[in-house]
Design a protein around this motif. Structure first.
Motif, short mmCIF file in Angstrom:
data_model
loop_
_atom_site.label_atom_id
_atom_site.label_comp_id
_atom_site.label_asym_id
_atom_site.label_seq_id
_atom_site.Cartn_x
_atom_site.Cartn_y
_atom_site.Cartn_z
N MET A 181 0.82 -1.20 0.00
CA MET A 181 0.00 0.00 0.00
C MET A 181 0.86 1.25 0.00
O MET A 181 0.56 2.23 0.69
CB MET A 181 -0.90 0.01 1.23
N SER A 203 -10.95 1.80 3.82
CA SER A 203 -11.09 1.27 5.18
C SER A 203 -10.97 2.32 6.29
O SER A 203 -11.61 2.17 7.34
CB SER A 203 -10.07 0.14 5.41
N GLN A 206 -14.03 3.30 8.06
CA GLN A 206 -14.54 2.44 9.15
C GLN A 206 -14.27 3.12 10.49
O GLN A 206 -15.14 3.20 11.36
CB GLN A 206 -13.82 1.09 9.17
N GLN A 241 -13.18 2.12 -4.65
CA GLN A 241 -13.60 1.02 -3.77
C GLN A 241 -14.94 1.35 -3.13
O GLN A 241 -15.33 2.51 -3.04
CB GLN A 241 -12.57 0.82 -2.64
N GLU A 243 -16.25 0.33 0.60
CA GLU A 243 -16.01 -0.34 1.86
C GLU A 243 -17.37 -0.67 2.46
O GLU A 243 -18.33 0.08 2.26
CB GLU A 243 -15.28 0.66 2.79
N GLY A 322 -11.84 -8.81 -0.88
CA GLY A 322 -11.47 -9.22 0.47
C GLY A 322 -12.51 -8.79 1.49
O GLY A 322 -13.22 -7.80 1.30
N GLY A 324 -14.00 -9.85 5.91
CA GLY A 324 -13.73 -10.62 7.13
C GLY A 324 -14.53 -10.09 8.30
O GLY A 324 -15.29 -9.13 8.18
N ALA A 345 -16.62 -6.70 7.75
CA ALA A 345 -16.24 -5.61 6.85
C ALA A 345 -15.84 -6.21 5.51
O ALA A 345 -15.50 -7.39 5.43
CB ALA A 345 -15.06 -4.83 7.44
N1 DAH Z 1 -8.78 -2.41 2.44
C1 DAH Z 1 -8.45 -3.61 1.71
C2 DAH Z 1 -7.62 -3.26 0.48
O1 DAH Z 1 -7.74 -2.19 -0.02
C3 DAH Z 1 -9.69 -4.31 1.27
C4 DAH Z 1 -10.45 -4.89 2.39
C5 DAH Z 1 -10.23 -6.20 2.74
C6 DAH Z 1 -11.36 -4.12 3.09
C7 DAH Z 1 -10.92 -6.77 3.80
C8 DAH Z 1 -12.04 -4.67 4.15
C9 DAH Z 1 -11.82 -6.00 4.48
O2 DAH Z 1 -12.93 -3.98 4.86
O3 DAH Z 1 -12.51 -6.56 5.53
O4 DAH Z 1 -6.87 -4.07 0.04
#
Ligand code: DAH
Length: 378
Positions: A181, A203, A206, A241, A243, A322, A324, A345
């Protein structure tokens, strides 16, 4: 009057015009001169003004010059004929100029009317109406799906502190996941508090959301994200994205997978199956990667034309995004009690989803704004 040999610069005596007949002839030639000049002019209002000034102008008009040079110093015997000729000349000039003015006015009104005339039989001016970009359309579609199950939309800043982008998401400094990242840091004025960066994912919202709200939380976060990726068919330094975050005191793993399965079926079609595989994200535990059965070969792994499906490479499954269960460590950063709350999330890459759904094989087309591309998604 031409400047060379201008007769009005001399007196009649100096011109040798001592007989009434000669005077009359001289006036006739002036009048001829006027007629010639007027005839040569374009019939517009500017010509009228210019002729009027040249001939009738108080200071330097031809008639003033004649009065000064010919009439005033004229011999008493000639005065009556000079005076009379001058009056006639003046009337001639005035009446001709007036007719010229009226004609010029009419002509300009006519051209203006012609210019303003609307021909209703002509086709109108076509102004192309733009349409919403495919990415916006996909955002909207996904938002509608989540609205229907009680989520609401929140947004967050694209410029973030490392705390929100990393630390509060359980990604401490020197965590290897930061390598994936790498992002853009802002150049700040000296002494300004920093550092600031362009968020690498949605994210961090969140954290912003949980700081502001108490559970139950059910939000989705559409937005732009940035990474120091070199552009190619699947990478761009800016992409999109959504979220998702749901936190309450009784959310289970079943709620999680059921929600994702509902979303995927709504988005790709009822016939699509989902599955999840173990994965790793610092802010979820357990973490998963969701797949959908290949929408191109129906999950068979075999292309409709025979042979291996090129999209899923024969696997029958396509990796989606992704997700979880929220890692309890994250709750610690927002003062939620990890013993009381639970949640899930997910982070959906919009560009990738749009490419899959519409069979687009190069992410760059989203950002080139070629109308031939945009028009295919009105
Ligand atoms: N933030 C992660 C990314 O950009 C993607 C992601 C994965 C967001 C799992 C989530 C999560 O909220 O639970 O690669």
């Amino acid at each position: 009057m031409p400047a060379i040999d201008n007769p009005t610069e001399k007196t009649l005596a100096e011109l040798g015009l001592t007989e009434p007949e000669l005077v009359a002839r001289q006036f006739a030639s002036v009048r001829e001169q006027f007629d010639k000049e007027l005839l040569a002019k374009p019939g517009d209002e500017a010509s009228y003004t210019q002729m009027k000034n040249a001939w009738l102008g108080r200071k330097s008009g031809v008639l003033t010059a004649i009065t000064e040079k010919w009439l005033k110093p004229a011999a008493p015997a000639l005065k009556p004929i000079v005076g009379q000729s001058l009056n006639e000349l003046k009337r001639h000039i005035e009446s001709n100029l007036e007719s010229f003015r009226v004609a010029a006015e009419k002509a300009s009104a006519a051209t203006a009317a012609a210019r303003e005339q609307i021909d209703l039989s002509l086709p109108g001016v076509q102004r192309p109406i733009g349409s919403r970009h495919l990415i916006r359309q996909v955002f909207q579609e996904i938002e509608d799906i989540f609205f229907s199950i009680g989520f609401s939309v929140v947004e967050g800043p694209e410029i973030e502190t490392p705390y929100y982008n990393f630390e509060a998401l359980n990604i401490p400094e020197y965590h290897p996941v930061r390598d994936d990242m790498d992002t853009f840091y802002l150049e700040l004025p000296k002494g300004a508090p920093g550092p600031l960066l362009l968020r690498t994912h949605t994210s961090p919202v969140q954290i912003h959301t949980m700081e502001k709200r108490q559970p139950p939380v059910r939000v989705i976060v559409p937005g732009k994200v940035y990474r120091r990726d070199n552009p190619d068919a699947t990478h761009s330094f800016m992409f999109h994205q959504i979220e998702g975050l749901a936190v309450d005191n009784d959310i289970t793993f079943c709620d999680f997978t059921g929600t994702i399965d509902y979303f995927v079926k709504q988005f790709f079609g009822e016939g699509v199956k989902t599955r999840f595989r173990p994965s790793y994200f610092p802010f979820t535990e357990p973490s998963v990667e969701f797949d959908a059965s290949c929408i191109f070969c129906g999950g068979s792994g075999t292309a409709k034309t025979g042979g291996t499906c090129g999209k899923c490479k024969g696997a029958g499954w396509i990796e989606l995004f992704g997700a979880g269960m929220v890692d309890p460590a994250v709750y610690g950063f927002v003062n939620y009690d990890p013993k009381k709350v639970s949640g899930f999330a997910f982070g959906i890459g919009i560009d990738r989803l749009a490419m899959l759904k519409c069979g687009i094989d190069d992410i760059q087309v989203f950002f080139q704004n070629d109308v031939r591309f945009l028009k295919q998604f009105p």
